[in-house]
Design a protein around this motif. Structure first.
Motif, PDB file in Angstrom:
ATOM      1  N   UNK A 102      40.487 -89.026  21.171  1.00 43.59           N
ATOM      2  CA  UNK A 102      39.425 -89.618  21.874  1.00 43.59           C
ATOM      3  C   UNK A 102      38.970 -88.085  22.561  1.00 43.59           C
ATOM      4  N   UNK A 103      37.762 -87.854  22.614  1.00 36.78           N
ATOM      5  CA  UNK A 103      37.278 -86.934  23.218  1.00 36.78           C
ATOM      6  C   UNK A 103      36.884 -86.621  24.793  1.00 36.78           C
ATOM      7  N   UNK A 104      37.160 -87.512  25.196  1.00 34.19           N
ATOM      8  CA  UNK A 104      36.473 -88.166  26.445  1.00 34.19           C
ATOM      9  C   UNK A 104      37.506 -87.777  27.369  1.00 34.19           C
ATOM     10  N   UNK A 105      37.287 -87.131  28.851  1.00 35.27           N
ATOM     11  CA  UNK A 105      37.994 -86.618  29.737  1.00 35.27           C
ATOM     12  C   UNK A 105      39.034 -88.531  30.196  1.00 35.27           C
ATOM     13  N   UNK A 106      40.025 -88.253  30.607  1.00 35.69           N
ATOM     14  CA  UNK A 106      40.465 -89.554  30.596  1.00 35.69           C
ATOM     15  C   UNK A 106      39.903 -89.620  32.528  1.00 35.69           C
ATOM     16  N   UNK A 107      39.681 -88.605  33.869  1.00 34.96           N
ATOM     17  CA  UNK A 107      39.248 -88.318  34.969  1.00 34.96           C
ATOM     18  C   UNK A 107      38.274 -87.559  34.596  1.00 34.96           C
ATOM     19  N   UNK A 108      36.876 -88.166  35.401  1.00 39.05           N
ATOM     20  CA  UNK A 108      35.895 -87.667  35.753  1.00 39.05           C
ATOM     21  C   UNK A 108      34.813 -87.827  36.405  1.00 39.05           C
ATOM     22  N   UNK A 109      34.696 -87.335  37.660  1.00 38.76           N
ATOM     23  CA  UNK A 109      33.995 -87.358  38.713  1.00 38.76           C
ATOM     24  C   UNK A 109      32.675 -87.150  38.900  1.00 38.76           C
ATOM     25  N   UNK A 110      31.853 -88.280  39.416  1.00 38.36           N
ATOM     26  CA  UNK A 110      30.841 -89.102  39.379  1.00 38.36           C
ATOM     27  C   UNK A 110      30.580 -89.073  40.563  1.00 38.36           C
ATOM     28  N   UNK A 111      28.630 -89.174  40.840  1.00 41.99           N
ATOM     29  CA  UNK A 111      27.939 -89.523  41.952  1.00 41.99           C
ATOM     30  C   UNK A 111      28.340 -89.599  43.138  1.00 41.99           C
ATOM     31  N   UNK A 112      29.305 -91.856  42.741  1.00 40.58           N
ATOM     32  CA  UNK A 112      29.375 -91.816  43.754  1.00 40.58           C
ATOM     33  C   UNK A 112      31.249 -91.753  44.530  1.00 40.58           C
ATOM     34  N   UNK A 113      31.769 -90.658  43.559  1.00 40.15           N
ATOM     35  CA  UNK A 113      33.296 -90.593  43.255  1.00 40.15           C
ATOM     36  C   UNK A 113      33.463 -89.000  44.161  1.00 40.15           C
ATOM     37  N   UNK A 114      32.084 -88.554  45.188  1.00 33.85           N
ATOM     38  CA  UNK A 114      32.227 -87.079  45.145  1.00 33.85           C
ATOM     39  C   UNK A 114      31.785 -86.408  44.745  1.00 33.85           C
ATOM     40  N   UNK A 115      30.950 -85.905  43.911  1.00 34.34           N
ATOM     41  CA  UNK A 115      30.759 -85.021  42.657  1.00 34.34           C
ATOM     42  C   UNK A 115      30.211 -83.858  43.954  1.00 34.34           C
ATOM     43  N   UNK A 116      30.372 -82.476  43.080  1.00 36.80           N
ATOM     44  CA  UNK A 116      29.614 -81.509  43.726  1.00 36.80           C
ATOM     45  C   UNK A 116      27.909 -81.531  42.919  1.00 36.80           C
ATOM     46  N   UNK A 117      27.235 -80.894  43.811  1.00 38.37           N
ATOM     47  CA  UNK A 117      26.047 -81.164  43.915  1.00 38.37           C
ATOM     48  C   UNK A 117      25.592 -79.888  42.826  1.00 38.37           C
TER      49      UNK A 117
END
Length: 687
Positions: free
Chosen positions: A403-418
């Protein structure tokens, strides 16, 4: 009279000569008279025809002298065929080598036609006549007398009445005699093309030696495995599934078999592709392995960079190389991040993995929705890759999973950078043995990311702020202004210590255990810090580079730089050499690679070489291979160029006779310490 066969034609002519002897005079007179009449007629028009005929000479015809016309030109004809090959070699399986073929077929057949004529005096001709019962035949001869004219008188001598005479054959109708040995109809007589030979050679089948031992415990284990398989099969047969379950199981089985077939085919195709590329780039591979520039002996201490492979991907030509990282476990594999540093040209990105075994096409390709700005490959688990994006997200890719998708990825709910993420670095596993990595962004946060089950858990380590500078927040509240982080690096020996570079040109020395203040602040550059890295060997030394055209080396116990190098252009990145504590290389936006060896020259680079063909191309990143003498350089057009340093750029200290052999790390630390001591002595003398 019917026309006789070819085999009987010769006796007919012989018999006719015997029969026409009595009337020979009359026949000759008649023929002579007829010829005289025809000669008179043809003679009248001969003059007219001769006068009307004239020779036409071309205007550009070459005129030769009498001597040139009489000159004889000899030509030597040989039996050798000029089209016969002389350089054919064939593989001898007996001697296991290629050997030239010395004897060649020089015969060239232009025309072959099998005839059916048989000589009358030959044995075969006599047998044919005896078989057909024909000894002599006569043929009617045209005497030239008209039908109304009387036949000439014949002599009164008696003529023998033989069975093959003309008188005896007038009343007989002989059947058409055909050649019974080689007869064929005229319509089927076609030209037979010569036979052509075609030969081919095949490679010998691969051979391998196999040996194994059959002990009692191995035999026992094999029987146990076979019993377990039989028990599983019995249990599967007892459980009778429904039709739907059967259909689903069949579909899953088909999918598994198809995937297995595709995986096998893909593996075989990739091996074949690597073999073809190694044959195509064989000269470059030989240079990479064995070539050492002999001209270094005449350059003194200077060196050169030999261009080798050039890696490119058609769909990444419009993107810039924003990150480079070598795989520590597989030294021929490296990752390149594709994105853009231009704010107005943000869009898609890409993570591409190249291998030296196949320079023509990437090994792995992961397209992304946002531009990639940084990446890092785990040292122990080489299949884990941490990536930072322009939109502030961080992700982890697993090369083992499809697959081409990452196994982990941050989101706005999980504290990603702005803001954009400029640097990511893997760290040692935490107390619970979970993988974790760190990231720094323009929003001023240094964040620790932990891989827990199926999610990323973040922890803010420190928030960067400008010391002594505060700005008014909402409702008049005072809050410190945030510093924008651009680069960071962890100490190689002290686990909690790390450095952070900012857009304001300052470098902060921080600790994981202290998030309220900085351990040290360095006023490093007048523009943004593009990279900061600790030395691989010496625990006190680190280097920083910036767009203000300078590269500075620091001792972290001193606030002022130890060395400052002006490279006359904006510095995009630099990298420490893995084989020496005093060698590092930097790239500038004018397309030049600068290699320094402080142990050889403390003031100038020992190599300055332009490695991109176009003036508009800018170099962005550089990395040393951890094992092989190889440097890779990325530019803003999506190309990655590999370079091999000459021997002068990778000199190692010579071992003296009688000296105790020290560890390489101790030797490199001593080299850097000696260099620092030379700089500290003038300061101590002035005090």
């Amino acid at each position: 009279m019917p026309v006789p066969n070819n085999n009987a034609a010769v006796p007919v002519r012989k018999a006719s000569n015997v029969q026409k002897a009595p009337g020979a005079k009359t026949t000759k007179a008649a023929i002579k008279k007829k010829d005289e009449e025809e000669a008179v007629d043809t003679g009248e028009g001969l003059d007219k025809w001769a006068h009307g005929k004239s020779l036409i000479k071309p205007a550009d015809q070459l005129e030769l002298t009498e001597a040139e016309l009489k000159e004889e030109i000899t030509r030597v004809l040989t039996a050798n065929n000029p089209h016969a090959p002389q350089n054919i070699v064939r593989y001898s399986f007996k001697e296991r080598t290629y050997k030239p073929v010395l004897v060649m077929d020089q015969l060239a057949v232009h025309f072959v036609l099998d005839g059916s004529l048989v000589h009358e005096d030959s044995d075969e001709g006599r047998r044919l006549r005896a078989k057909e019962g024909v000894t002599q035949e006569t043929a009617t001869v045209d005497t030239g007398v008209g039908p109304d004219e009387e036949e000439p008188e014949t002599p009164s001598s008696p003529v023998e009445d033989r069975p093959d005479s003309v008188v005896s054959k007038t009343d007989k109708k002989e059947p058409k005699i055909t050649n019974q040995f080689n007869f064929s109809e005229r319509a089927s007589q076609t030209h037979n093309n010569p036979m052509m030979e075609r030969s081919c050679q095949t490679e010998p089948p691969p051979r391998s030696n196999f040996s194994a031992t059959a002990n009692q415990w191995e035999i026992y284990d094999a029987y146990v495995e076979e019993l377990q398989k039989q028990e599983k099969n019995k249990e599967a047969q007892k459980a009778i599934p429904s039709k739907k379950d059967n259909d689903q199981s069949k579909k899953t089985m088909l999918m598994e078999t198809q995937s297995n077939d595709f995986s096998k085919l893909r593996k075989a195709a990739s091996i074949l592709e690597r073999m073809v590329n190694q044959n195509i780039f064989d000269e470059i591979a030989q240079d990479f392995k064995y070539f050492e520039d002999p001209s270094d002996e005449f350059r003194g201490q200077k060196g050169t960079l030999l261009p080798l492979w050039k890696f490119q991907y058609d769909k990444a030509k419009s993107l810039s190389v924003t990150a480079l990282c070598w795989n520590k476990k597989y030294p021929d594999l490296f990752a390149a991040g594709m994105g853009s540093y231009d704010f107005s040209k943000q869009g898609r990105g890409m993570v591409v993995f190249y291998t030296l075994k196949n320079p023509s096409f990437p090994e792995y390709i992961y397209p992304t929705n946002s531009g990639v700005l940084c990446l890092d490959i785990h040292d122990q688990y080489s299949y884990l890759v941490a990536v930072g994006f322009y939109d502030g997200c961080v992700a982890v890719y697993n090369l083992k999973r499809e697959g081409l998708e990452p196994v982990y990825k941050s989101t706005a709910k999980t504290g990603k950078h702005t803001d954009p993420v400029w640097q990511v670095r893997w760290q040692n596993n935490d107390m619970d043995n979970n993988h974790n990595f760190y990231s720094v962004s323009s929003d001023g946060r240094v964040v620790s990311w932990t891989l827990v089950k199926n999610e990323l858990v973040f922890t803010d380590i420190i928030r960067l702020s400008l010391n002594g500078v505060v700005s008014e927040g909402p409702e008049g509240a005072q809050q410190p202004s945030t510093a924008c982080g651009t680069a960071f690096d962890f100490h190689k020996q002290i686990d909690y210590l790390f450095l952070v570079g900012t857009e304001e040109g300052k470098i902060y020395k921080c600790s994981k255990t202290c998030s309220s203040q900085f351990l040290e602040t360095y006023d490093a550059h007048s523009m943004a810090v593009d990279a900061v890295k600790w030395n691989r060997y010496h625990p006190k030394v680190f280097i920083s580079c910036s767009s203000d055209w300078t590269v500075k080396m620091w001792d972290h116990t001193i606030n002022t730089p130890v060395f400052t190098f002006d490279l006359k252009a904006a510095v995009g990145d630099f990298s420490w050499a893995p084989y020496s504590s005093t060698v590092f290389a930097a790239v500038t936006t004018d397309g030049t690679v600068h290699v320094f060896d402080l142990n050889v020259n403390k003031y100038e680079a020992i190599c300055q070489q332009t490695v991109v063909p176009k003036e508009k191309t800018k170099l962005t990143h550089i990395e040393f291979n951890p094992i092989d003498p190889l440097i890779i350089v990325g530019d803003d057009r999506g190309y990655v160029t590999s370079l091999k340093p000459s021997p002068n750029l990778r000199k190692k200290p010579k071992e003296k006779k009688g000296q105790v052999i020290a560890k390489p790390s101790e030797v490199e630390v001593a080299k850097m310490e000696k260099l620092l001591s030379l700089l500290r002595e003038p300061e101590q003398n002035t005090v």
